[in-house]
Scaffold this active site. Structure first.
Site, PDB file in Angstrom:
ATOM      1  N   GLU A 232       0.799  -1.233   0.000  1.00 15.60           N
ATOM      2  CA  GLU A 232       0.000   0.000   0.000  1.00 15.60           C
ATOM      3  C   GLU A 232       0.833   1.287   0.000  1.00 15.60           C
ATOM      4  O   GLU A 232       0.310   2.363   0.241  1.00 15.60           O
ATOM      5  CB  GLU A 232      -0.980   0.011   1.192  1.00 15.60           C
ATOM      6  CG  GLU A 232      -2.393  -0.414   0.819  1.00 15.60           C
ATOM      7  CD  GLU A 232      -2.570  -1.941   0.792  1.00 15.60           C
ATOM      8  OE1 GLU A 232      -1.584  -2.671   1.023  1.00 15.60           O
ATOM      9  OE2 GLU A 232      -3.686  -2.386   0.508  1.00 15.60           O
TER      10      GLU A 232
ATOM     11  N   TYR B 273       3.357   2.011   2.082  1.00 17.03           N
ATOM     12  CA  TYR B 273       3.912   2.358   3.396  1.00 17.03           C
ATOM     13  C   TYR B 273       5.424   2.072   3.408  1.00 17.03           C
ATOM     14  O   TYR B 273       6.000   1.584   2.421  1.00 17.03           O
ATOM     15  CB  TYR B 273       3.193   1.576   4.497  1.00 17.03           C
ATOM     16  CG  TYR B 273       1.753   2.010   4.701  1.00 17.03           C
ATOM     17  CD1 TYR B 273       1.456   3.309   5.116  1.00 17.03           C
ATOM     18  CD2 TYR B 273       0.686   1.131   4.485  1.00 17.03           C
ATOM     19  CE1 TYR B 273       0.131   3.714   5.312  1.00 17.03           C
ATOM     20  CE2 TYR B 273      -0.635   1.535   4.679  1.00 17.03           C
ATOM     21  CZ  TYR B 273      -0.909   2.823   5.097  1.00 17.03           C
ATOM     22  OH  TYR B 273      -2.206   3.224   5.284  1.00 17.03           O
TER      23      TYR B 273
ATOM     24  N   ARG C  24       2.101  -8.713   4.550  1.00 17.69           N
ATOM     25  CA  ARG C  24       1.201  -8.215   3.509  1.00 17.69           C
ATOM     26  C   ARG C  24       2.054  -7.563   2.432  1.00 17.69           C
ATOM     27  O   ARG C  24       2.654  -6.507   2.634  1.00 17.69           O
ATOM     28  CB  ARG C  24       0.214  -7.221   4.115  1.00 17.69           C
ATOM     29  CG  ARG C  24      -0.783  -6.757   3.114  1.00 17.69           C
ATOM     30  CD  ARG C  24      -2.135  -6.567   3.735  1.00 17.69           C
ATOM     31  NE  ARG C  24      -2.985  -5.846   2.827  1.00 17.69           N
ATOM     32  CZ  ARG C  24      -4.100  -5.264   3.184  1.00 17.69           C
ATOM     33  NH1 ARG C  24      -4.493  -5.326   4.446  1.00 17.69           N
ATOM     34  NH2 ARG C  24      -4.823  -4.641   2.314  1.00 17.69           N
TER      35      ARG C  24
ATOM     36  N   HIS D  37      -1.662   3.764  -1.775  1.00 17.05           N
ATOM     37  CA  HIS D  37      -2.739   4.722  -1.492  1.00 17.05           C
ATOM     38  C   HIS D  37      -2.732   5.885  -2.478  1.00 17.05           C
ATOM     39  O   HIS D  37      -3.757   6.513  -2.698  1.00 17.05           O
ATOM     40  CB  HIS D  37      -2.626   5.242  -0.059  1.00 17.05           C
ATOM     41  CG  HIS D  37      -3.044   4.212   0.959  1.00 17.05           C
ATOM     42  ND1 HIS D  37      -4.199   3.475   0.846  1.00 17.05           N
ATOM     43  CD2 HIS D  37      -2.455   3.790   2.098  1.00 17.05           C
ATOM     44  CE1 HIS D  37      -4.306   2.644   1.863  1.00 17.05           C
ATOM     45  NE2 HIS D  37      -3.255   2.805   2.642  1.00 17.05           N
TER      46      HIS D  37
ATOM     47  N   GLN E 248     -19.030   4.195   2.716  1.00 16.97           N
ATOM     48  CA  GLN E 248     -19.603   5.334   3.426  1.00 16.97           C
ATOM     49  C   GLN E 248     -19.460   5.237   4.940  1.00 16.97           C
ATOM     50  O   GLN E 248     -19.043   6.182   5.592  1.00 16.97           O
ATOM     51  CB  GLN E 248     -21.086   5.484   3.063  1.00 16.97           C
ATOM     52  CG  GLN E 248     -21.310   6.327   1.844  1.00 16.97           C
ATOM     53  CD  GLN E 248     -22.783   6.416   1.500  1.00 16.97           C
ATOM     54  OE1 GLN E 248     -23.257   5.730   0.605  1.00 16.97           O
ATOM     55  NE2 GLN E 248     -23.512   7.239   2.204  1.00 16.97           N
TER      56      GLN E 248
HETATM   57  P1  NAP Z   1     -27.691  16.746  -2.568  1.00 16.03           P
HETATM   58  O1  NAP Z   1     -26.411  16.078  -2.376  1.00 16.03           O
HETATM   59  O2  NAP Z   1     -28.178  17.675  -1.532  1.00 16.03           O
HETATM   60  O3  NAP Z   1     -27.565  17.553  -3.943  1.00 16.03           O
HETATM   61  C1  NAP Z   1     -28.612  18.347  -4.416  1.00 16.03           C
HETATM   62  C2  NAP Z   1     -28.085  19.265  -5.524  1.00 16.03           C
HETATM   63  O4  NAP Z   1     -29.134  20.088  -5.972  1.00 16.03           O
HETATM   64  C3  NAP Z   1     -26.976  20.145  -5.084  1.00 16.03           C
HETATM   65  O5  NAP Z   1     -25.971  20.037  -6.087  1.00 16.03           O
HETATM   66  C4  NAP Z   1     -27.571  21.554  -5.053  1.00 16.03           C
HETATM   67  O6  NAP Z   1     -26.536  22.343  -5.562  1.00 16.03           O
HETATM   68  C5  NAP Z   1     -28.779  21.459  -5.934  1.00 16.03           C
HETATM   69  N1  NAP Z   1     -29.982  22.133  -5.436  1.00 16.03           N
HETATM   70  C6  NAP Z   1     -30.489  22.105  -4.179  1.00 16.03           C
HETATM   71  N2  NAP Z   1     -31.633  22.787  -4.114  1.00 16.03           N
HETATM   72  C7  NAP Z   1     -31.875  23.267  -5.364  1.00 16.03           C
HETATM   73  C8  NAP Z   1     -32.914  24.061  -5.941  1.00 16.03           C
HETATM   74  N3  NAP Z   1     -33.932  24.480  -5.205  1.00 16.03           N
HETATM   75  N4  NAP Z   1     -32.831  24.350  -7.250  1.00 16.03           N
HETATM   76  C9  NAP Z   1     -31.798  23.937  -7.987  1.00 16.03           C
HETATM   77  N5  NAP Z   1     -30.787  23.195  -7.508  1.00 16.03           N
HETATM   78  C10 NAP Z   1     -30.832  22.867  -6.204  1.00 16.03           C
HETATM   79  O7  NAP Z   1     -28.848  15.734  -2.841  1.00 16.03           O
HETATM   80  P2  NAP Z   1     -28.908  14.421  -3.734  1.00 16.03           P
HETATM   81  O8  NAP Z   1     -27.956  14.418  -4.842  1.00 16.03           O
HETATM   82  O9  NAP Z   1     -30.344  14.312  -4.040  1.00 16.03           O
HETATM   83  O10 NAP Z   1     -28.484  13.286  -2.746  1.00 16.03           O
HETATM   84  C11 NAP Z   1     -29.286  13.006  -1.606  1.00 16.03           C
HETATM   85  C12 NAP Z   1     -28.512  12.201  -0.587  1.00 16.03           C
HETATM   86  O11 NAP Z   1     -28.200  10.928  -1.105  1.00 16.03           O
HETATM   87  C13 NAP Z   1     -27.238  12.858  -0.167  1.00 16.03           C
HETATM   88  O12 NAP Z   1     -27.107  12.746   1.227  1.00 16.03           O
HETATM   89  C14 NAP Z   1     -26.201  12.027  -0.827  1.00 16.03           C
HETATM   90  O13 NAP Z   1     -25.041  11.963  -0.019  1.00 16.03           O
HETATM   91  C15 NAP Z   1     -26.845  10.663  -0.937  1.00 16.03           C
HETATM   92  N6  NAP Z   1     -26.305   9.952  -2.094  1.00 16.03           N
HETATM   93  C16 NAP Z   1     -25.011   9.617  -2.088  1.00 16.03           C
HETATM   94  C17 NAP Z   1     -24.466   8.978  -3.162  1.00 16.03           C
HETATM   95  C18 NAP Z   1     -23.028   8.603  -3.155  1.00 16.03           C
HETATM   96  O14 NAP Z   1     -22.461   8.334  -4.166  1.00 16.03           O
HETATM   97  N7  NAP Z   1     -22.373   8.544  -2.017  1.00 16.03           N
HETATM   98  C19 NAP Z   1     -25.237   8.692  -4.260  1.00 16.03           C
HETATM   99  C20 NAP Z   1     -26.559   9.052  -4.251  1.00 16.03           C
HETATM  100  C21 NAP Z   1     -27.081   9.704  -3.162  1.00 16.03           C
HETATM  101  P3  NAP Z   1     -26.626  23.914  -5.798  1.00 16.03           P
HETATM  102  O15 NAP Z   1     -27.454  24.438  -4.678  1.00 16.03           O
HETATM  103  O16 NAP Z   1     -25.206  24.370  -5.777  1.00 16.03           O
HETATM  104  O17 NAP Z   1     -27.215  24.061  -7.133  1.00 16.03           O
HETATM  105 FE1  SF4 Z   2     -18.028  -0.250   4.514  1.00 14.95          FE
HETATM  106 FE2  SF4 Z   2     -20.305  -1.403   5.299  1.00 14.95          FE
HETATM  107 FE3  SF4 Z   2     -20.212  -0.026   2.996  1.00 14.95          FE
HETATM  108 FE4  SF4 Z   2     -19.019  -2.420   3.261  1.00 14.95          FE
HETATM  109  S1  SF4 Z   2     -21.212  -1.993   3.354  1.00 14.95           S
HETATM  110  S2  SF4 Z   2     -18.150  -0.600   2.334  1.00 14.95           S
HETATM  111  S3  SF4 Z   2     -18.290  -2.295   5.359  1.00 14.95           S
HETATM  112  S4  SF4 Z   2     -19.911   0.802   5.061  1.00 14.95           S
END
Ligand code: NAP
Ligand code: SF4
Length: 664
Positions: A165, A167, A215, A253, A340
């Site tokens: 990794e 290290y 490892r 990494h 996550q």
């Molecule tokens: P989000 O992360 O809050 O993004 C919403 C987007 O819409 C932002 O880019 C915001 O940017 C824009 N926005 C907000 N209000 C608006 C309005 N009234 N008019 C126009 N643009 C507006 O929400 P999301 O994408 O729906 O995700 C929801 C949740 O699911 C989040 O917690 C996210 O972490 C999770 N999620 C995570 C993943 C992942 O890959 N880890 C994948 C899917 C979902 P601006 O205000 O700058 O325009």
């Molecule tokens: Fe990490 Fe759990 Fe997501 Fe697996 S399912 S990557 S252990 S948070």
């Protein structure tokens, strides 16, 4: 016998391993906390109880310079020794075996004392290391030996030496980071010398009975990394030194290739392990993205490895091995590779848990006791929060009824099934559905609960989720405008040019879905499966033609995607850039008409001539039932997106549901 290879025992020196599953080393992020040892003891003991063959702890530094942070763990005092004994006693009492990993972080450490073979700063670190003198090297090797001796005194069954990794030991091995011209650098023999001398000191510290695992970096995935033949030579040298197990490390990494995220196909790195396994006689373990007993068994049966190392799958389900061994593999709560709850949490300064198993890493906190007064509980909504709450409440003796308006459980999780890189996510609703049935929950699918349906219950949980936020803009009702839900549920097929409003996680998911462009993992990321070039890298193939032209936008300045997961966001961004997706920030939306989406950006007006405009602009809570249920005068609990749409996130939803289910 089921899984005959995976479940076959192995004797290593004085230690009997009942099966071939190693729990790979993983930091939990709580190592510097006051309650670290009891917490780690509970955590590892639960995995030992679940039947894992051998546990490897998170890394412990051999000296102060080798720590990751200034408060990183070491084993150099009586107090530390007593703490580690809590861990080993808990694991042994639970019937398990555990080795301690010794990890010197080298140039990846985040404190001013860091050292490396050469004074070259890592591209992922702001701090430059000091070049080690010969005296530093000899002292460090002695520190490894002393730490190994202390590990045996603490009751460990052996140690694992981290040599991958990127290290310290890996830094000595690769020309990328070892520019020394003395005894400890130059040709292969010089670059391997630190590894070999360290292993000798560790074996001397361990004695003849304890396990010594190393490892080893099977493929560095960085420029000026090791050649394939050099990796094999290192493995053979380790075998000659009496090393007992070679575990697989994949990529440094600082590598620009994903190695463990959900975008990496399961078992993707077994080829690199197989190359080494073919050239040594000691057991070699495969690792990274092995998350089912079927895959693990297949790798062993095909002769690609002798053991498998899994870390995150045992966060997700501590009883992984026990369930596989008892013929209940389908009951395993599968790791979906999201990062996550585990890695993203740690890199955000928190401690590791698991999105699909909120109890992980917090075993003492999530104690499940039978309910004092079993009651009738209605849970409305079968998304993550509702499923988790219903499950815990039922396990504690409540009579739980779950109402879900859709035809299946899973809520927002179900949209992942149309995303090629997230197909495994579908395992989670499947797991919960099975567990809910086993726990005796009455499930009504396709049933939108009305207030009258809830009148007979003692407690009501509203986990009714969210609705996509409505766009407020002139022309928002134009036929071109659709929600992300319309696209991901397949109700609308997007045109040739698409504007995506909103660059959150869902905006990125929708963009990935729309450009399509599935291509073999190795072609996309420039991995040389023939391993002809150093580091195992090749030039990425030309990207496939995207299915459509996509423009993503956000109103705020800064780089789109900056708030995606710390360990996965870069992967999503790189993929979409490769597929030609344009990303605009600092956008002002003006209106929508037949010409498309009118915006202003960088002081200029522009029209995105989109056929389809997809809103990914967040969500609002869905609380249709709240007023009517509150009027009944019964205890009502609002959880998940229904409580707080701005925090809609599966990690928070599973945790909130679990906590409520344990509290009702
Ligand atoms: P989000 O992360 O809050 O993004 C919403 C987007 O819409 C932002 O880019 C915001 O940017 C824009 N926005 C907000 N209000 C608006 C309005 N009234 N008019 C126009 N643009 C507006 O929400 P999301 O994408 O729906 O995700 C929801 C949740 O699911 C989040 O917690 C996210 O972490 C999770 N999620 C995570 C993943 C992942 O890959 N880890 C994948 C899917 C979902 P601006 O205000 O700058 O325009
Ligand atoms: Fe990490 Fe759990 Fe997501 Fe697996 S399912 S990557 S252990 S948070």
């Amino acid at each position: 016998m089921i899984y005959p290879h995976l479940l076959s025992p192995l004797r290593i020196r004085a230690v009997h391993l009942p099966n071939r599953v190693i729990m790979g080393s993983m930091h939990l992020g709580c190592e510097a906390d006051a309650d670290a040892f009891p917490r780690l003891a509970r955590f590892y003991a639960e995995r030992a109880k679940g039947g894992v063959g051998l546990i490897v702890t998170g890394g412990v530094a051999p000296n102060a310079e080798g720590r990751f942070g200034a408060d990183g763990p070491m084993l150099d005092s009586d107090a530390e020794l007593a703490g580690h004994r809590m861990i080993t006693e808990a694991v042994h009492t639970a019937g398990g075996r555990i080795v301690m990993q010794i990890l010197h972080c080298g140039r990846y450490g985040r404190h001013p004392e860091i050292v490396a073979p050469s004074a070259l700063r890592a591209p992922i670190n702001n701090i430059a290391p000091r070049e080690m003198s010969e005296a530093d090297i000899e002292r460090t090797i002695a520190d490894y030996g002393r730490t190994a001796r202390m590990a045996v005194a603490a009751g460990y069954d052996g140690v694992e030496v981290m040599a991958s990794e990127g290290y310290l030991i890996n830094e000595f091995m690769a020309p990328r980071t070892n520019r020394r011209t003395d005894w400890w650098g130059g040709g292969l023999a010089g670059r391997l010398r630190f590894l070999i001398e360290t292993v000798r000191a560790v074996r001397a510290g361990l004695g003849e009975e304890a396990i010594l695992s190393v490892r080893l970096s099977m493929v560095d995935l960085v420029e000026d990394g090791m050649f394939a033949e050099e990796v094999v030579a290192a493995a053979q040298a380790l075998e000659a030194e009496g090393v007992d197990i070679i575990n697989s490390g994949i990529g440094w990494h600082e590598a620009k290739v994903p190695t463990i995220a959900h975008t990496v196909p399961p078992g993707a790195w077994s080829w690199a392990t197989a190359r080494v396994k073919a050239k040594v006689r000691i057991p070699v373990a495969a690792s990274n993205r092995i998350n089912t007993p079927e895959l693990a068994e297949a790798l062993l049966a095909e002769g690609k490895a002798d053991m498998v190392s899994m870390a995150r799958p045992l966060l997700a389900d501590p009883a992984f091995v026990a369930k596989a061994a008892s013929g209940r593999a389908e009951a395993i709560n599968q790791c979906i590779g999201c990062n996550q709850g585990c890695l993203d949490s740690i890199f955000s300064g928190g401690s590791a848990t698991c999105l699909v198993n909120p109890r992980a890493g917090r075993e003492g906190e999530f104690d499940s006791r039978p309910a004092a007064r079993p009651s009738a509980v209605a849970v409305v909504g079968g998304g993550p929060a509702g499923m988790a709450c219903a499950l815990e409440a039922a396990r504690r003796g409540h009579a739980v009824t779950l109402f879900e308006a859709g035809g299946e459980l899973g809520g927002q999780f179900l949209v992942a099934r149309v995303l090629p890189a997230k197909r495994e996510y579908i395992a989670t609703p499947g797991h919960y559905a099975r567990a809910l049935s086993e726990a005796g929950v009455t499930i009504h699918l396709g049933r939108t609960a009305q207030a009258a349906d809830l009148a007979a219950f003692d407690e009501i949980v509203l986990a009714t989720g969210i609705t996509p936020r409505r766009l407020e803009l002139p022309g928002a009702d134009h036929a071109k405008v659709v929600t992300y839900d319309d696209i991901l549920a397949g109700r609308v097929r997007a045109g040739a040019v698409v504007a995506i409003m909103g660059c959150g996680g869902i905006g990125f998911d929708v963009a990935a879905c729309l450009v399509e462009g599935n291509e073999p993992f190795d072609c996309a990321w420039g991995i040389d499966l023939a391993f002809k070039a150093p580091g195992g890298l090749s030039r990425p193939a030309l990207p496939p033609r995207p299915a459509r032209q996509v423009v993503m936008m956000q109103r705020k300045p800064g780089r789109p995607g900056d708030r995606l997961g710390k360990t996965t966001g870069w992967i999503h961004k790189a993929h979409l850039q490769r597929m030609g997706v344009e990303m605009l920030a600092g956008v002002t939306y003006r209106r929508i008409d037949d010409g498309g989406l009118h915006i202003e950006v960088a002081g200029e007006s522009r029209v995105i001539a989109a056929d389809t405009i997809v809103t990914c602009i967040g969500q609002d809570s869905r609380r249709d039932l709240l007023a009517a249920v509150a009027a009944m005068g019964k205890p009502v609990h609002l959880i998940g997106g229904a409580r707080d749409a701005a925090r809609l996130d599966a990690l928070a939803a599973f945790e909130e549901g679990t906590r409520l289910g344990l509290a009702i």
